[in-house]
Every structure is written in structure tokens, then in C-alpha cells.
Write a protein that holds these residues in place. Structure first.
Motif, short mmCIF file in Angstrom:
data_model
loop_
_atom_site.label_atom_id
_atom_site.label_comp_id
_atom_site.label_asym_id
_atom_site.label_seq_id
_atom_site.Cartn_x
_atom_site.Cartn_y
_atom_site.Cartn_z
N ASP A 12 0.83 -1.20 0.00
CA ASP A 12 0.00 0.00 0.00
C ASP A 12 0.86 1.26 0.00
O ASP A 12 0.58 2.21 -0.72
CB ASP A 12 -0.92 -0.02 1.22
CG ASP A 12 -1.88 1.15 1.23
OD1 ASP A 12 -2.61 1.33 0.23
OD2 ASP A 12 -1.90 1.89 2.23
N GLU A 14 3.98 1.64 -1.14
CA GLU A 14 4.61 1.84 -2.45
C GLU A 14 3.60 2.31 -3.49
O GLU A 14 3.89 3.17 -4.31
CB GLU A 14 5.30 0.57 -2.93
CG GLU A 14 6.73 0.53 -2.50
CD GLU A 14 7.56 -0.45 -3.29
OE1 GLU A 14 8.62 -0.01 -3.78
OE2 GLU A 14 7.18 -1.62 -3.40
N TYR A 15 2.39 1.77 -3.45
CA TYR A 15 1.36 2.20 -4.40
C TYR A 15 1.03 3.67 -4.21
O TYR A 15 0.83 4.40 -5.19
CB TYR A 15 0.10 1.35 -4.26
CG TYR A 15 0.27 -0.06 -4.78
CD1 TYR A 15 1.12 -0.34 -5.85
CD2 TYR A 15 -0.41 -1.12 -4.22
CE1 TYR A 15 1.29 -1.62 -6.32
CE2 TYR A 15 -0.26 -2.41 -4.69
CZ TYR A 15 0.59 -2.65 -5.74
OH TYR A 15 0.76 -3.93 -6.21
N LYS A 16 0.97 4.13 -2.98
CA LYS A 16 0.69 5.55 -2.74
C LYS A 16 1.81 6.41 -3.30
O LYS A 16 1.55 7.44 -3.93
CB LYS A 16 0.51 5.81 -1.25
CG LYS A 16 -0.82 5.34 -0.72
CD LYS A 16 -0.97 5.62 0.74
CE LYS A 16 -2.31 5.06 1.21
NZ LYS A 16 -2.49 5.21 2.65
N TRP A 18 3.85 5.67 -5.75
CA TRP A 18 3.82 5.59 -7.21
C TRP A 18 2.68 6.43 -7.78
O TRP A 18 2.84 7.11 -8.79
CB TRP A 18 3.70 4.15 -7.67
CG TRP A 18 4.91 3.32 -7.37
CD1 TRP A 18 6.16 3.76 -7.05
CD2 TRP A 18 4.97 1.90 -7.36
NE1 TRP A 18 7.00 2.70 -6.85
CE2 TRP A 18 6.31 1.55 -7.02
CE3 TRP A 18 4.05 0.89 -7.57
CZ2 TRP A 18 6.73 0.23 -6.92
CZ3 TRP A 18 4.47 -0.43 -7.48
CH2 TRP A 18 5.79 -0.75 -7.16
N LYS A 19 1.51 6.35 -7.14
CA LYS A 19 0.38 7.13 -7.64
C LYS A 19 0.67 8.62 -7.56
O LYS A 19 0.36 9.37 -8.48
CB LYS A 19 -0.90 6.80 -6.86
CG LYS A 19 -1.47 5.45 -7.19
CD LYS A 19 -2.84 5.20 -6.60
CE LYS A 19 -2.97 5.57 -5.17
NZ LYS A 19 -4.27 5.23 -4.58
N ILE A 70 -2.46 0.36 -11.16
CA ILE A 70 -2.19 0.40 -9.72
C ILE A 70 -3.50 0.46 -8.94
O ILE A 70 -3.67 -0.23 -7.93
CB ILE A 70 -1.27 1.59 -9.37
CG1 ILE A 70 0.13 1.33 -9.93
CG2 ILE A 70 -1.21 1.82 -7.87
CD1 ILE A 70 1.06 2.52 -9.84
N LYS A 71 -4.43 1.28 -9.40
CA LYS A 71 -5.71 1.39 -8.71
C LYS A 71 -6.47 0.07 -8.73
O LYS A 71 -7.07 -0.32 -7.72
CB LYS A 71 -6.56 2.50 -9.35
CG LYS A 71 -6.02 3.88 -9.05
CD LYS A 71 -6.83 4.96 -9.74
CE LYS A 71 -6.23 6.33 -9.48
NZ LYS A 71 -6.94 7.39 -10.19
N GLN A 73 -5.09 -2.91 -8.94
CA GLN A 73 -4.35 -3.79 -8.03
C GLN A 73 -4.74 -3.52 -6.58
O GLN A 73 -4.93 -4.44 -5.80
CB GLN A 73 -2.85 -3.59 -8.24
CG GLN A 73 -1.98 -4.49 -7.42
CD GLN A 73 -1.89 -5.89 -8.00
OE1 GLN A 73 -2.44 -6.17 -9.05
NE2 GLN A 73 -1.20 -6.75 -7.30
N GLU A 74 -4.88 -2.25 -6.23
CA GLU A 74 -5.29 -1.89 -4.87
C GLU A 74 -6.68 -2.41 -4.55
O GLU A 74 -6.93 -2.93 -3.46
CB GLU A 74 -5.26 -0.38 -4.69
CG GLU A 74 -3.89 0.20 -4.56
CD GLU A 74 -3.92 1.71 -4.39
OE1 GLU A 74 -3.11 2.20 -3.60
OE2 GLU A 74 -4.73 2.38 -5.05
N HIS A 96 3.26 -6.96 -8.26
CA HIS A 96 3.90 -5.77 -7.70
C HIS A 96 5.27 -5.54 -8.35
O HIS A 96 5.61 -4.41 -8.70
CB HIS A 96 4.05 -5.95 -6.19
CG HIS A 96 4.55 -4.74 -5.47
ND1 HIS A 96 3.75 -3.67 -5.20
CD2 HIS A 96 5.77 -4.45 -4.99
CE1 HIS A 96 4.46 -2.76 -4.57
NE2 HIS A 96 5.69 -3.20 -4.42
#
Length: 123
Positions: A12, A14-16, A18-19, A70-71, A73-74, A96
């Protein structure tokens, strides 16, 4: 990561990051396009040409596609959070790593393209 496990919070985080990075890149492209329009009004012929604008549009599309991936995937991880913590051979870790590779590639491409265009526009 603790003891060879990947926690949901790790992914979570890393996704934030990256976004946020992708959103800033998209905003940067919009600023460059806007600046090109301003330059065309003040100094015709100095703005970005159609090929450069096409490359920017293509790059922006690529960034948006990765942002959407990414969204998705989340969202998938929210539904399957009972599987966490996960191991290194888990599907989400594999996905990921693929997304991480795409992010790294797009970041280097973005830096090269945007630096050239910023120099051309004199921003």
C-alpha cells in the motif's frame, strides 16, 4: 517487510508513492502543453511541434494506464486481504514487481522526454 513476508502495508505504501509520482508527471505534462500554447501566442514557431505533442500525448496515456493498473491492483488487494501477509511467490508480489519495473522504466523515460521539452520551451 518482516521475516520474508510482504505485508499489505508495504504494498500500500509503495502504491501511494507511485500514484503520487505518476500524478505529478501527468500534471507536469499538462503544464508543458499549456506553456507550449502560451509560447505559440507570444512567439509563433517556437512552440512544440505536432510530433512532440504526439509523443507527450502517448506518454501521458502510458502514465494514465499504469496509474489505472495500480488502482485496480489496490482494489483487488482490498477484496483478498485475508491472504495477507503474503510470501515472495504470491501473485500480488509478482504483480507488484511487474508494476515496479514499469514504474522504473516510465520514470527514466519521463525524465528524458520532459527535460528535452523543457529546454526547447525555455521553461
Amino acid at each position: 517487510m518482516k521475516k520474508g513476508e510482504v505485508l499489505l502495508i508495504d504494498l500500500d505504501f509503495e502504491y501511494k508513492l507511485w500514484k503520487n509520482r505518476l500524478n505529478s508527471y501527468i500534471k507536469e505534462i499538462q503544464i508543458i502543453k499549456s506553456r507550449s500554447r502560451e509560447v505559440s501566442e507570444c512567439r509563433p514557431g517556437k512552440e512544440l511541434n505536432s510530433v512532440e505533442l504526439m509523443v507527450l500525448d502517448e506518454h501521458e496515456t502510458e502514465l494514465n494506464q499504469l496509474l489505472n493498473r495500480i488502482k485496480v491492483q489496490e482494489q483487488e488487494m482490498q477484496y483478498y486481504n485475508k491472504d495477507f501477509p503474503i510470501t515472495h511467490d504470491h501473485q500480488y508480489v509478482t504483480d507488484h514487481h511487474k508494476i515496479r519495473e514499469k514504474i522504473d522504466r516510465l520514470c527514466s523515460i519521463h525524465t528524458e522526454r520532459v527535460d528535452d521539452l523543457i529546454d526547447a520551451l525555455g521553461i
